[in-house]
Design a protein around this motif. Sequence first.
Motif, PDB file in Angstrom:
ATOM      1  N   THR A 209       0.783  -1.237   0.000  1.00 43.70           N
ATOM      2  CA  THR A 209       0.000   0.000   0.000  1.00 43.70           C
ATOM      3  C   THR A 209       0.814   1.285   0.000  1.00 43.70           C
TER       4      THR A 209
ATOM      5  N   ARG B  21       1.350  -0.267  -8.070  1.00 43.44           N
ATOM      6  CA  ARG B  21       0.111   0.427  -7.687  1.00 43.44           C
ATOM      7  C   ARG B  21      -0.384   1.332  -8.805  1.00 43.44           C
TER       8      ARG B  21
ATOM      9  N   PHE C 256      -5.700  -0.570  -2.573  1.00 42.67           N
ATOM     10  CA  PHE C 256      -4.265  -0.318  -2.562  1.00 42.67           C
ATOM     11  C   PHE C 256      -3.900   1.026  -1.933  1.00 42.67           C
ATOM     12  N   THR C 257      -4.887   1.687  -1.320  1.00 48.07           N
ATOM     13  CA  THR C 257      -4.622   2.915  -0.569  1.00 48.07           C
ATOM     14  C   THR C 257      -4.897   2.733   0.914  1.00 48.07           C
TER      15      THR C 257
ATOM     16  N   ASN D 245      -4.581   0.592   4.341  1.00 52.27           N
ATOM     17  CA  ASN D 245      -3.902  -0.474   5.090  1.00 52.27           C
ATOM     18  C   ASN D 245      -4.902  -1.393   5.787  1.00 52.27           C
TER      19      ASN D 245
END
Length: 98
Positions: free
Chosen positions: A25, A34, A51-52, A54
């Motif tokens: 991330t 990403r 993917f942003t 956590n």
Amino acid sequence: MFEVPDALTLLLLGLGAYRFTLILTTDVVTETFREKIWSKFPPSTKFGYLFTCNWCMGFWVSLLWVLGWVFAPDVLVVVSLVLAISAVIGLLSDATER
């Protein structure tokens, strides 16, 4: 039969999964990966957002870790050990830079 990890192993696995989540991330080393994801699935989409976040990615990494524990625990422990040491170094580094 599924074995529940002891407390120390669980901590090791948790730190390993934490570090792997950050690699996916936030780390620069996976930035190109990403960006390729975001070119097809922008962060405003559910998959791109994964993917942003956590917290979100951590769930899927945890699922992967549990499957690793069930099917290849020795391999997972070695991988987690490397990642856990990296996580501790990063956390200590952040703490000492303040």
